[in-house]
Design an enzyme around this catalytic site. Structure first.
Site, PDB file in Angstrom:
ATOM      1  N   THR A   1       3.886 -52.697 -16.567  1.00 52.07           N
ATOM      2  CA  THR A   1       5.120 -53.461 -16.825  1.00 52.07           C
ATOM      3  C   THR A   1       6.305 -52.520 -16.594  1.00 52.07           C
ATOM      4  O   THR A   1       6.118 -51.300 -16.480  1.00 52.07           O
ATOM      5  CB  THR A   1       5.206 -53.960 -18.297  1.00 52.07           C
ATOM      6  OG1 THR A   1       5.514 -52.840 -19.130  1.00 52.07           O
ATOM      7  CG2 THR A   1       3.940 -54.643 -18.768  1.00 52.07           C
TER       8      THR A   1
ATOM      9  N   ILE B   1      -0.378 -50.570 -19.535  1.00 51.55           N
ATOM     10  CA  ILE B   1      -0.231 -51.896 -18.932  1.00 51.55           C
ATOM     11  C   ILE B   1       0.907 -51.826 -17.910  1.00 51.55           C
ATOM     12  O   ILE B   1       1.982 -51.280 -18.204  1.00 51.55           O
ATOM     13  CB  ILE B   1       0.104 -52.962 -20.007  1.00 51.55           C
ATOM     14  CG1 ILE B   1      -0.877 -52.900 -21.202  1.00 51.55           C
ATOM     15  CG2 ILE B   1       0.128 -54.364 -19.389  1.00 51.55           C
ATOM     16  CD1 ILE B   1      -2.326 -53.157 -20.894  1.00 51.55           C
TER      17      ILE B   1
ATOM     18  N   TYR C   1       7.722 -42.908 -31.020  1.00 53.78           N
ATOM     19  CA  TYR C   1       7.054 -44.142 -30.562  1.00 53.78           C
ATOM     20  C   TYR C   1       5.741 -44.315 -31.315  1.00 53.78           C
ATOM     21  O   TYR C   1       5.411 -45.411 -31.797  1.00 53.78           O
ATOM     22  CB  TYR C   1       6.818 -44.070 -29.045  1.00 53.78           C
ATOM     23  CG  TYR C   1       6.212 -45.330 -28.449  1.00 53.78           C
ATOM     24  CD1 TYR C   1       6.996 -46.448 -28.190  1.00 53.78           C
ATOM     25  CD2 TYR C   1       4.852 -45.400 -28.143  1.00 53.78           C
ATOM     26  CE1 TYR C   1       6.450 -47.607 -27.641  1.00 53.78           C
ATOM     27  CE2 TYR C   1       4.292 -46.544 -27.595  1.00 53.78           C
ATOM     28  CZ  TYR C   1       5.089 -47.652 -27.341  1.00 53.78           C
ATOM     29  OH  TYR C   1       4.538 -48.793 -26.800  1.00 53.78           O
TER      30      TYR C   1
ATOM     31  N   ASP D   1      15.175 -62.643 -26.241  1.00 57.48           N
ATOM     32  CA  ASP D   1      15.293 -61.306 -25.634  1.00 57.48           C
ATOM     33  C   ASP D   1      16.764 -60.922 -25.651  1.00 57.48           C
ATOM     34  O   ASP D   1      17.608 -61.689 -26.142  1.00 57.48           O
ATOM     35  CB  ASP D   1      14.770 -61.328 -24.181  1.00 57.48           C
ATOM     36  CG  ASP D   1      14.292 -59.965 -23.683  1.00 57.48           C
ATOM     37  OD1 ASP D   1      13.071 -59.751 -23.578  1.00 57.48           O
ATOM     38  OD2 ASP D   1      15.148 -59.087 -23.411  1.00 57.48           O
TER      39      ASP D   1
ATOM     40  N   ASN E   1       6.881 -58.934 -30.033  1.00 60.48           N
ATOM     41  CA  ASN E   1       6.522 -58.089 -28.903  1.00 60.48           C
ATOM     42  C   ASN E   1       7.650 -57.168 -28.454  1.00 60.48           C
ATOM     43  O   ASN E   1       7.381 -56.092 -27.917  1.00 60.48           O
ATOM     44  CB  ASN E   1       6.106 -59.039 -27.753  1.00 60.48           C
ATOM     45  CG  ASN E   1       6.212 -58.384 -26.403  1.00 60.48           C
ATOM     46  OD1 ASN E   1       5.335 -57.614 -26.002  1.00 60.48           O
ATOM     47  ND2 ASN E   1       7.295 -58.672 -25.664  1.00 60.48           N
TER      48      ASN E   1
ATOM     49  N   LYS F   1       4.744 -47.391 -33.826  1.00 66.90           N
ATOM     50  CA  LYS F   1       3.617 -48.298 -33.576  1.00 66.90           C
ATOM     51  C   LYS F   1       2.569 -48.227 -34.699  1.00 66.90           C
ATOM     52  O   LYS F   1       1.886 -49.214 -34.978  1.00 66.90           O
ATOM     53  CB  LYS F   1       3.003 -48.004 -32.206  1.00 66.90           C
ATOM     54  CG  LYS F   1       3.932 -48.375 -31.034  1.00 66.90           C
ATOM     55  CD  LYS F   1       4.311 -49.855 -31.037  1.00 66.90           C
ATOM     56  CE  LYS F   1       5.098 -50.294 -29.814  1.00 66.90           C
ATOM     57  NZ  LYS F   1       5.477 -51.714 -29.865  1.00 66.90           N
TER      58      LYS F   1
HETATM   59  P1  NAP Z   1       9.116 -54.529 -20.977  1.00 65.27           P
HETATM   60  O1  NAP Z   1       8.649 -55.142 -19.696  1.00 65.27           O
HETATM   61  O2  NAP Z   1      10.184 -53.502 -20.944  1.00 65.27           O
HETATM   62  O3  NAP Z   1       9.516 -55.723 -21.975  1.00 65.27           O
HETATM   63  C1  NAP Z   1      10.162 -55.500 -23.194  1.00 65.27           C
HETATM   64  C2  NAP Z   1      11.259 -56.544 -23.346  1.00 65.27           C
HETATM   65  O4  NAP Z   1      11.852 -56.367 -24.650  1.00 65.27           O
HETATM   66  C3  NAP Z   1      12.380 -56.353 -22.323  1.00 65.27           C
HETATM   67  O5  NAP Z   1      12.801 -57.586 -21.816  1.00 65.27           O
HETATM   68  C4  NAP Z   1      13.458 -55.683 -23.148  1.00 65.27           C
HETATM   69  O6  NAP Z   1      14.753 -55.891 -22.641  1.00 65.27           O
HETATM   70  C5  NAP Z   1      13.251 -56.375 -24.478  1.00 65.27           C
HETATM   71  N1  NAP Z   1      13.959 -55.681 -25.554  1.00 65.27           N
HETATM   72  C6  NAP Z   1      14.268 -54.365 -25.660  1.00 65.27           C
HETATM   73  N2  NAP Z   1      14.973 -54.137 -26.781  1.00 65.27           N
HETATM   74  C7  NAP Z   1      15.126 -55.332 -27.386  1.00 65.27           C
HETATM   75  C8  NAP Z   1      15.793 -55.752 -28.565  1.00 65.27           C
HETATM   76  N3  NAP Z   1      16.465 -54.881 -29.333  1.00 65.27           N
HETATM   77  N4  NAP Z   1      15.738 -57.061 -28.906  1.00 65.27           N
HETATM   78  C9  NAP Z   1      15.088 -57.959 -28.133  1.00 65.27           C
HETATM   79  N5  NAP Z   1      14.467 -57.634 -26.984  1.00 65.27           N
HETATM   80  C10 NAP Z   1      14.488 -56.325 -26.621  1.00 65.27           C
HETATM   81  O7  NAP Z   1       7.882 -53.822 -21.696  1.00 65.27           O
HETATM   82  P2  NAP Z   1       6.403 -54.321 -22.076  1.00 65.27           P
HETATM   83  O8  NAP Z   1       5.471 -53.302 -21.544  1.00 65.27           O
HETATM   84  O9  NAP Z   1       6.204 -55.736 -21.758  1.00 65.27           O
HETATM   85  O10 NAP Z   1       6.486 -54.102 -23.661  1.00 65.27           O
HETATM   86  C11 NAP Z   1       6.265 -55.118 -24.592  1.00 65.27           C
HETATM   87  C12 NAP Z   1       5.666 -54.491 -25.848  1.00 65.27           C
HETATM   88  O11 NAP Z   1       4.402 -53.933 -25.513  1.00 65.27           O
HETATM   89  C13 NAP Z   1       6.501 -53.362 -26.446  1.00 65.27           C
HETATM   90  O12 NAP Z   1       6.506 -53.476 -27.856  1.00 65.27           O
HETATM   91  C14 NAP Z   1       5.735 -52.119 -26.022  1.00 65.27           C
HETATM   92  O13 NAP Z   1       5.939 -51.040 -26.899  1.00 65.27           O
HETATM   93  C15 NAP Z   1       4.310 -52.640 -26.067  1.00 65.27           C
HETATM   94  N6  NAP Z   1       3.339 -51.851 -25.292  1.00 65.27           N
HETATM   95  C16 NAP Z   1       3.443 -51.740 -23.943  1.00 65.27           C
HETATM   96  C17 NAP Z   1       2.499 -50.989 -23.248  1.00 65.27           C
HETATM   97  C18 NAP Z   1       2.551 -50.813 -21.750  1.00 65.27           C
HETATM   98  O14 NAP Z   1       1.815 -49.950 -21.231  1.00 65.27           O
HETATM   99  N7  NAP Z   1       3.327 -51.577 -21.029  1.00 65.27           N
HETATM  100  C19 NAP Z   1       1.469 -50.356 -23.954  1.00 65.27           C
HETATM  101  C20 NAP Z   1       1.402 -50.497 -25.335  1.00 65.27           C
HETATM  102  C21 NAP Z   1       2.339 -51.259 -26.008  1.00 65.27           C
HETATM  103  P3  NAP Z   1      15.388 -54.721 -21.684  1.00 65.27           P
HETATM  104  O15 NAP Z   1      14.535 -54.672 -20.454  1.00 65.27           O
HETATM  105  O16 NAP Z   1      16.775 -55.194 -21.428  1.00 65.27           O
HETATM  106  O17 NAP Z   1      15.316 -53.453 -22.479  1.00 65.27           O
END
Ligand code: NAP
Length: 248
Positions: free
Chosen positions: A190, A188, A155, A36, A89, A159
């Site tokens: 988060t 989700i 976005y 990360d 991810n 995706k």
């Molecule tokens: P999250 O809690 O914000 O986790 C994402 C993690 O990725 C964070 O720790 C973030 O760090 C890190 N990150 C950001 N930019 C990065 C980079 N350049 N290199 C390495 N790490 C990086 O979000 P999440 O919901 O778990 O998202 C995970 C994945 O699920 C993403 O691809 C998102 O698009 C996808 N997703 C999420 C949802 C939802 O509803 N939550 C729905 C569909 C898809 P920082 O916090 O410092 O930025």
């Protein structure tokens, strides 16, 4: 334990879905390479895994930096052995704007992290797996990879691209011992759902999600672990929706 001593790379492992996945894989015996850009929360993920009796190490890796991706993966392989499981991810949510108002820097950042980041990681992971007896990869797309997402075109485009990479690689390595699949999560709970998007997601959940609730990161992690496992041995180049029925 289904992943006993198998080396598993997870990007974005400091938070949300990535953290839940890192924990789930470690609970199933994997040695987790947790990467990360958030060092402090990454350390928290590691201590959660260790308290649970699992094995993991944090590596600082910006997925948008191709040299860093290559160097980190080489280092992790030298530390623990070849990567057999990988979860791409890491991702960001968006600057919300209609298409004609999207700023260059927002577009470029979205593509750099959510598309190039997945590609750079896949390239190194696949190269490693091809030379070490195969493996299994799961990319994290989104319902926005299957549908338009008015107000957040970059976005949605990013995706969709993740699914394109997943399907193509699924075809390319199908007979070479590497399966490549994706998950498409809906809403989700988060940290990515920050204040700006919270209200919009609340409305969406109420009106369009048959289960009438947000999903939990652990529910996505369970599906990712299943797709990585031999239980999903005839799946490649496909995606699974985790959305409380939205897509139905
Ligand atoms: P999250 O809690 O914000 O986790 C994402 C993690 O990725 C964070 O720790 C973030 O760090 C890190 N990150 C950001 N930019 C990065 C980079 N350049 N290199 C390495 N790490 C990086 O979000 P999440 O919901 O778990 O998202 C995970 C994945 O699920 C993403 O691809 C998102 O698009 C996808 N997703 C999420 C949802 C939802 O509803 N939550 C729905 C569909 C898809 P920082 O916090 O410092 O930025």
């Amino acid at each position: 334990m289904i992943f006993e001593k198998r080396v598993a790379l997870v990007t974005g492992a400091s938070s949300g879905i990535g953290r839940a996945t890192a924990i789930k894989l470690a609970q199933n015996g994997a040695i987790v390479i947790a990467t990360d850009i958030n060092e402090e929360m990454g350390a928290e993920t590691i201590s959660m895994i260790e308290q649970d009796g699992g094995k993991a190490k944090y590596y600082h890796m910006d997925v948008a930096d191709k040299a860093a991706v290559k160097a980190t993966i080489l280092q992790a392989v030298s530390d623990f052995g070849p990567i057999k499981l990988a979860v791409n991810n890491a991702g960001i949510g968006g600057a919300f704007a209609p298409t004609h108002q999207v700023q260059d820097e927002d577009w470029d950042r979205m593509m750099a992290i959510n598309v190039s980041g997945v590609f750079y990681c896949m390239r190194e992971e696949i190269d490693c797996m091809l030379h070490h007896g195969g493996g299994s990869i799961v990319n994290v797309s989104s319902l926005a990879g299957l549908n338009g997402f008015g107000g957040n075109g970059p976005y949605s485009a990013a995706k969709h691209a993740v699914l394109g990479l997943t399907k193509s690689a699924g075809q390319e390595y199908a007979t070479l011992g590497i399966r490549v699949n994706a998950v498409c999560p809906g809403a989700i709970r988060t940290p990515i759902i920050h204040e700006q998007a919270e209200e919009m997601f609340q409305k969406m959940v109420k009106s369009r999600v048959p289960m009438k609730r947000f999903g939990q990161a652990g529910e996505v992690a369970n599906t990712i672990a299943w797709l990585l496992s031999e239980e999903a041995s005839f799946l490649t180049g496909t995606s699974v929706n985790i959305d409380g029925g939205f897509q139905a």
